[in-house]
Design an enzyme around this catalytic site. Sequence first.
Site, PDB file in Angstrom:
ATOM      1  N   TYR A 182       0.774  -1.248   0.000  1.00 25.68           N
ATOM      2  CA  TYR A 182       0.000   0.000   0.000  1.00 25.68           C
ATOM      3  C   TYR A 182       0.806   1.300   0.000  1.00 25.68           C
ATOM      4  O   TYR A 182       0.228   2.364  -0.224  1.00 25.68           O
ATOM      5  CB  TYR A 182      -0.995  -0.015   1.169  1.00 25.68           C
ATOM      6  CG  TYR A 182      -2.053  -1.090   0.979  1.00 25.68           C
ATOM      7  CD1 TYR A 182      -3.101  -0.897   0.094  1.00 25.68           C
ATOM      8  CD2 TYR A 182      -1.977  -2.305   1.647  1.00 25.68           C
ATOM      9  CE1 TYR A 182      -4.060  -1.879  -0.115  1.00 25.68           C
ATOM     10  CE2 TYR A 182      -2.930  -3.297   1.439  1.00 25.68           C
ATOM     11  CZ  TYR A 182      -3.965  -3.074   0.555  1.00 25.68           C
ATOM     12  OH  TYR A 182      -4.901  -4.046   0.342  1.00 25.68           O
ATOM     13  N   PHE A 225     -10.726  -4.200  11.214  1.00 25.43           N
ATOM     14  CA  PHE A 225     -11.738  -4.238  10.148  1.00 25.43           C
ATOM     15  C   PHE A 225     -11.077  -4.814   8.913  1.00 25.43           C
ATOM     16  O   PHE A 225      -9.874  -4.945   8.851  1.00 25.43           O
ATOM     17  CB  PHE A 225     -12.318  -2.848   9.858  1.00 25.43           C
ATOM     18  CG  PHE A 225     -11.304  -1.783   9.586  1.00 25.43           C
ATOM     19  CD1 PHE A 225     -10.705  -1.095  10.631  1.00 25.43           C
ATOM     20  CD2 PHE A 225     -10.913  -1.469   8.283  1.00 25.43           C
ATOM     21  CE1 PHE A 225      -9.743  -0.117  10.382  1.00 25.43           C
ATOM     22  CE2 PHE A 225      -9.959  -0.489   8.027  1.00 25.43           C
ATOM     23  CZ  PHE A 225      -9.380   0.184   9.087  1.00 25.43           C
TER      24      PHE A 225
HETATM   25  C1  LIG Z   1      -2.818  -7.824  -3.094  1.00 19.96           C
HETATM   26  C2  LIG Z   1      -3.687  -7.823  -4.345  1.00 19.96           C
HETATM   27  C3  LIG Z   1      -5.002  -7.116  -4.016  1.00 19.96           C
HETATM   28  C4  LIG Z   1      -2.926  -7.077  -5.449  1.00 19.96           C
HETATM   29  O1  LIG Z   1      -3.760  -6.934  -6.589  1.00 19.96           O
HETATM   30  P1  LIG Z   1      -3.151  -6.748  -8.071  1.00 19.96           P
HETATM   31  O2  LIG Z   1      -4.280  -6.431  -8.960  1.00 19.96           O
HETATM   32  O3  LIG Z   1      -2.264  -7.875  -8.399  1.00 19.96           O
HETATM   33  O4  LIG Z   1      -2.240  -5.452  -7.873  1.00 19.96           O
HETATM   34  P2  LIG Z   1      -1.664  -4.540  -9.057  1.00 19.96           P
HETATM   35  O5  LIG Z   1      -1.501  -5.363 -10.309  1.00 19.96           O
HETATM   36  O6  LIG Z   1      -2.475  -3.306  -9.189  1.00 19.96           O
HETATM   37  O7  LIG Z   1      -0.240  -4.202  -8.457  1.00 19.96           O
HETATM   38  C5  LIG Z   1       0.241  -2.903  -8.314  1.00 19.96           C
HETATM   39  C6  LIG Z   1       1.666  -2.965  -7.834  1.00 19.96           C
HETATM   40  O8  LIG Z   1       1.698  -3.549  -6.526  1.00 19.96           O
HETATM   41  C7  LIG Z   1       2.563  -4.693  -6.534  1.00 19.96           C
HETATM   42  N1  LIG Z   1       1.950  -5.691  -5.666  1.00 19.96           N
HETATM   43  C8  LIG Z   1       0.685  -6.134  -5.731  1.00 19.96           C
HETATM   44  N2  LIG Z   1       0.475  -7.060  -4.783  1.00 19.96           N
HETATM   45  C9  LIG Z   1       1.644  -7.190  -4.112  1.00 19.96           C
HETATM   46  C10 LIG Z   1       2.052  -7.994  -3.025  1.00 19.96           C
HETATM   47  N3  LIG Z   1       1.206  -8.863  -2.437  1.00 19.96           N
HETATM   48  N4  LIG Z   1       3.326  -7.867  -2.585  1.00 19.96           N
HETATM   49  C11 LIG Z   1       4.167  -7.005  -3.182  1.00 19.96           C
HETATM   50  N5  LIG Z   1       3.829  -6.200  -4.227  1.00 19.96           N
HETATM   51  C12 LIG Z   1       2.578  -6.312  -4.681  1.00 19.96           C
HETATM   52  C13 LIG Z   1       2.595  -5.151  -7.976  1.00 19.96           C
HETATM   53  O9  LIG Z   1       3.731  -5.905  -8.252  1.00 19.96           O
HETATM   54  C14 LIG Z   1       2.557  -3.844  -8.725  1.00 19.96           C
HETATM   55  O10 LIG Z   1       3.852  -3.274  -8.701  1.00 19.96           O
HETATM   56  P3  LIG Z   1       4.394  -2.369  -9.926  1.00 19.96           P
HETATM   57  O11 LIG Z   1       3.450  -1.189  -9.989  1.00 19.96           O
HETATM   58  O12 LIG Z   1       5.764  -2.014  -9.516  1.00 19.96           O
HETATM   59  O13 LIG Z   1       4.302  -3.251 -11.126  1.00 19.96           O
HETATM   60  C15 LIG Z   1      -3.986  -9.258  -4.823  1.00 19.96           C
HETATM   61  O14 LIG Z   1      -2.767  -9.904  -5.093  1.00 19.96           O
HETATM   62  C16 LIG Z   1      -4.783 -10.075  -3.838  1.00 19.96           C
HETATM   63  O15 LIG Z   1      -5.998 -10.101  -3.906  1.00 19.96           O
HETATM   64  N6  LIG Z   1      -4.114 -10.763  -2.886  1.00 19.96           N
HETATM   65  C17 LIG Z   1      -4.757 -11.650  -1.922  1.00 19.96           C
HETATM   66  C18 LIG Z   1      -5.698 -10.914  -0.967  1.00 19.96           C
HETATM   67  C19 LIG Z   1      -5.046  -9.778  -0.249  1.00 19.96           C
HETATM   68  O16 LIG Z   1      -3.929  -9.880   0.241  1.00 19.96           O
HETATM   69  N7  LIG Z   1      -5.754  -8.654  -0.192  1.00 19.96           N
HETATM   70  C20 LIG Z   1      -5.316  -7.467   0.471  1.00 19.96           C
HETATM   71  C21 LIG Z   1      -6.032  -7.362   1.774  1.00 19.96           C
HETATM   72  S1  LIG Z   1      -5.430  -5.977   2.720  1.00 19.96           S
END
Ligand SMILES: CC(C)(COP(=O)(O)OP(=O)(O)OC[C@H]1O[C@@H](n2cnc3c(N)ncnc32)[C@H](O)[C@@H]1OP(=O)(O)O)[C@@H](O)C(=O)NCCC(=O)NCCS
Length: 400
Positions: free
Chosen positions: A126, A400
């Site tokens: 984030y 939350f």
């Molecule tokens: C975390 C999550 C929401 C990321 O969604 P996503 O659509 O893959 O994210 P994006 O493609 O928009 O990624 C944006 C950037 O964040 C990075 N990023 C995304 N998830 C990441 C992670 N878990 N760890 C490290 N970097 C991450 C990406 O590599 C990308 O980096 P870049 O801009 O340098 O290329 C998804 O992987 C997910 O649903 N994970 C499981 C549930 C979870 O953890 N939810 C969050 C709850 S707080």
Amino acid sequence: MTDHVVRTLTDDELRASQDLFRATLHVKPLTDDQWPSVRASLQPARSLGVHEVDSGALIGTARSFDSAITVPGGGDVPLGAVTSVGVRADCTRRGVLTELMHAQLREFADRGLVAAGLHASESAIYGRFGYGIATRARDYTVDVRRAKVRQDAPAGGRVNIENLDSAMERWAAAYPAMATRPGMLARPDEWWAGLRSHLAREEGPVTAVTHEGTGGVDGFAVYSVDRPRPGSATLNLIEMQAAGPEAFCGVWRYLLSVDLVHEVTASVRPLDDPLELLLTDPRAVSTTGQFDDLWVRLVDVPAALAMRTYDGEPVVLEVTDPVLPGNEGCYRLGPDGAVRTDQPAELQLSVDTLAMIHLGAWRPSQLVDTGRVRETAPGAAERADRLLSTATPPWCGTFF
Ligand SMILES: CC(C)(COP(=O)(O)OP(=O)(O)OC[C@H]1O[C@@H](n2cnc3c(N)ncnc32)[C@H](O)[C@@H]1OP(=O)(O)O)[C@@H](O)C(=O)NCCC(=O)NCCS
């Protein structure tokens, strides 16, 4: 990306979005029995979804509820509490989360929310969206056999076991007077409904206790007990709030007196939680972890800076914010408040780093040492340390 669209979900799409989110956490879909209580925890028109254009399938979601965060000086800053963020596992790393985050921040800004907050599943996600670690917390365990309360500790008031539903109504009424520490959140009705729904999914029985002081309800706790075999029971403290030393000590006297329990585990407690100081043997309490708690994103930087108080010599910060560039510029912070200024920057930092110092979780000089803050005027970081410091470390205490 053009192969999907982001929009606010309608009521009849909410269950699918919750199931999608659960799947991203590797949790089973909601049952028909569970859905009504989860539904009650969702504020209307606060869930975003991403749909594939071709298939119409839902591939990502994020929701929020409207809250407020206590800031130094006691003010309440309107905050969007972000949760249920997930992207379908076969659609990750295509920018879906990025679009959700940007859409949500724009929506918060349009509605006049000054900040956003979330608890992060992983700490690498984030920062890029402007969130920084604004409160920290610790987990501890208590060896009950060693945990004797000191004779000079506050006596505490009466602690009563209550029916969970009626207890929660009384807690909800009493909680605002307890939420005085920087970082604490306002809890709307939907948050309490979410706690009820969460507790309903606990495997064992949960017990609710209320502490009453001279002015009425001033503390409460809810816990479950694991008893894998006779003589080995662990009391897991799920939620505890206390408005002052009498309530804190009263609740702990009760928790340490529950029969058959040899260990208490408490999670996400304040860094300065004083439990060990109440005990004759402080080593009865072992810290098992210390970590990031609430991540905050300042959506409206001028308003957020103006809504807290400062004590000390002024300092000029220059803030960068690639996602919401309207926040960029120099701000002069001092006892008279915080205003935009044309004066030269003394400290330069990005908006996620600003969130780390805004509630007092980190000292600006620590962040200079790690390269997160650039000092352009000698002594500015030390001045900022004093200006932004708080009497107690910030703590959120609301999950939350
Ligand atoms: C975390 C999550 C929401 C990321 O969604 P996503 O659509 O893959 O994210 P994006 O493609 O928009 O990624 C944006 C950037 O964040 C990075 N990023 C995304 N998830 C990441 C992670 N878990 N760890 C490290 N970097 C991450 C990406 O590599 C990308 O980096 P870049 O801009 O340098 O290329 C998804 O992987 C997910 O649903 N994970 C499981 C549930 C979870 O953890 N939810 C969050 C709850 S707080």
